[in-house]
Design an enzyme around this catalytic site. Structure first.
Site, PDB file in Angstrom:
ATOM      1  N   GLY A   1       7.603   1.332   4.782  1.00 58.44           N
ATOM      2  CA  GLY A   1       6.371   2.128   4.878  1.00 58.44           C
ATOM      3  C   GLY A   1       5.339   1.701   3.850  1.00 58.44           C
TER       4      GLY A   1
ATOM      5  N   GLY B   1       4.283  -4.185   3.909  1.00 57.92           N
ATOM      6  CA  GLY B   1       4.547  -5.576   3.514  1.00 57.92           C
ATOM      7  C   GLY B   1       4.240  -6.605   4.597  1.00 57.92           C
TER       8      GLY B   1
ATOM      9  N   LYS C   1       0.851  -1.206   0.000  1.00 58.31           N
ATOM     10  CA  LYS C   1       0.000   0.000   0.000  1.00 58.31           C
ATOM     11  C   LYS C   1       0.878   1.245   0.000  1.00 58.31           C
ATOM     12  CE  LYS C   1       0.969   1.138   4.524  1.00 58.31           C
ATOM     13  NZ  LYS C   1       1.712   2.302   4.981  1.00 58.31           N
TER      14      LYS C   1
ATOM     15  N   SER D   1       0.538  -6.838   5.222  1.00 58.66           N
ATOM     16  CA  SER D   1      -0.131  -7.484   4.101  1.00 58.66           C
ATOM     17  C   SER D   1       0.065  -9.000   4.159  1.00 58.66           C
ATOM     18  CB  SER D   1       0.427  -6.909   2.795  1.00 58.66           C
ATOM     19  OG  SER D   1      -0.044  -7.625   1.702  1.00 58.66           O
TER      20      SER D   1
ATOM     21  N   VAL E   1      11.355  -4.307   2.769  1.00 57.26           N
ATOM     22  CA  VAL E   1      11.075  -4.497   4.195  1.00 57.26           C
ATOM     23  C   VAL E   1      11.360  -3.181   4.939  1.00 57.26           C
ATOM     24  CG1 VAL E   1      11.782  -5.806   6.253  1.00 57.26           C
ATOM     25  CG2 VAL E   1      11.681  -6.934   4.012  1.00 57.26           C
TER      26      VAL E   1
ATOM     27  N   ASP F   1      -2.222  -1.717  10.148  1.00 55.34           N
ATOM     28  CA  ASP F   1      -2.521  -1.712   8.711  1.00 55.34           C
ATOM     29  C   ASP F   1      -3.152  -3.011   8.218  1.00 55.34           C
ATOM     30  OD1 ASP F   1      -1.346   0.787   8.532  1.00 55.34           O
ATOM     31  OD2 ASP F   1       0.595   0.025   7.851  1.00 55.34           O
TER      32      ASP F   1
END
Ligand code: C5P
Length: 308
Positions: free
Chosen positions: A102, A105, A14, A108, A99, A140
């Site tokens: 921001g 990862g 994202k 997600s 990695v 997130d």
């Protein structure tokens, strides 16, 4: 692809098109207002049911831990404990998302494990349950579980609302990822120190009200719906970028390099250090990508992505 006992999933990254820190929360986290956009850059997660009652992680990079500290491991453990799943799972992670950049990862990957184990073990969990589990793992994760291309996040970031953006709206971006990563927790601690100085008058910073912020996000969304790129660029905002660029000179130096390439509207995703630009179409994005790769090859990694 999916057999009964194994399944392969794309785990997307994202960027944040808006991120403001509204205040501190009683739980020690920060109250956020953010606009997420899911992008095409992705890892691949392969989940395989194993007969022994354990969680095994394997990856093609040493940059992520393959033990219980990995958020994907915690996601699998949460599913196993919450729904008494006695079988084990092997989680293979092919890393493509930088990695600590921001770009979300780790969150997600954890989201993929939640949705993937739901399918793999036939648990029949609906989206609200998955979102609830996601919010126990990180700020997130809920966005990635939501399956939305765009969403507005409040609270810690996981209190989500859809953004009703027409499906033909697709942004193109070029991402610039410095070779060093940043720990989110450190950025918020630095931000707090900056805010404290502001309170004692040493470094006055503007604080917007939540109403003003919501208005800004609504304006941003209306430009997004209409595909008005130059107006959009003016409204994209990240409250943490000043803190990051003051504290990590490699980020401000990268911004200066991008400015020398003629890139005017350069934004930061999440707590950084990834910087990105929005491009009017794929052709222009490819040009920016080619030029940045040629001129900044020793300063950052470059990716060309779009809304997904
Ligand atoms: O939730 P997540 O693990 O992504 O957050 C990483 C760190 O960022 C937290 O430990 C916290 O220090 C900080 N954070 C925060 N407020 C948020 C989100 C993250 O303070 N809303």
């Amino acid at each position: 692809m999916a057999s009964t006992h194994s399944l392969s999933l794309s785990s997307y990254a994202k960027v944040n098109l808006y991120l403001d820190v509204i205040g501190r929360r009683p739980d020690g986290y920060h109250e956020l207002l953010t606009l997420f956009e899911r992008i095409s850059l992705c890892d691949t997660i392969r989940l395989t049911e194993i007969s022994s009652d354990e969680i095994v992680i394997a990856s093609d990079t040493r940059e992520i831990p393959c033990d219980a500290t990995n958020l994907a491991w915690k996601a699998a453990d949460l599913i196993k404990r919450s729904f008494s799943v006695k079988k084990g799972v092997k989680i293979e992670i092919l890393k493509r998302i930088p990695v600590g950049g921001g770009l979300g990862g780790g969150s997600s990957n954890a989201a993929c494990v939640l949705s993937g184990m739901n399918r793999l073990f036939g648990l029949g969990l609906g989206r609200p349950v998955l979102v609830d589990l996601a919010n126990r793992l990180g700020s997130d994760v809920a966005f990635f579980v939501s399956g939305r291309r765009f969403a507005v996040g409040r609270g810690r970031g996981g209190d989500l609302k859809g953004a009703s953006i027409p499906s033909d709206v697709r942004l193109w971006h070029v991402l610039f990822v410095p070779p060093r990563n940043i720990i989110t927790k450190d950025v918020y601690a630095l931000f707090d120190r900056g805010s404290q100085r502001a309170k004692t008058g040493q470094n006055p910073k503007k604080t917007l009200t939540l109403t003003k912020n919501s208005e800004n996000v609504n304006i941003l969304l209306s430009y997004l719906r209409r595909g008005e790129l130059s107006s959009l660029n003016r409204k994209i905002y990240n409250r943490l970028s000043e803190t990051v660029e003051e504290s990590y000179s490699f980020v401000s130096e990268l911004r200066a390099d991008l400015s020398k390439l003629g890139l005017k509207w350069v934004h930061m995703s999440g707590s950084g250090p990834t910087l990105f630009v929005i491009c009017k179409d794929q052709k222009y994005a490819q040009r920016v990508y080619d030029e940045a790769r040629a001129r900044l090859f020793n300063k950052c990694r470059v990716f060309c992505t779009s809304t997904l």
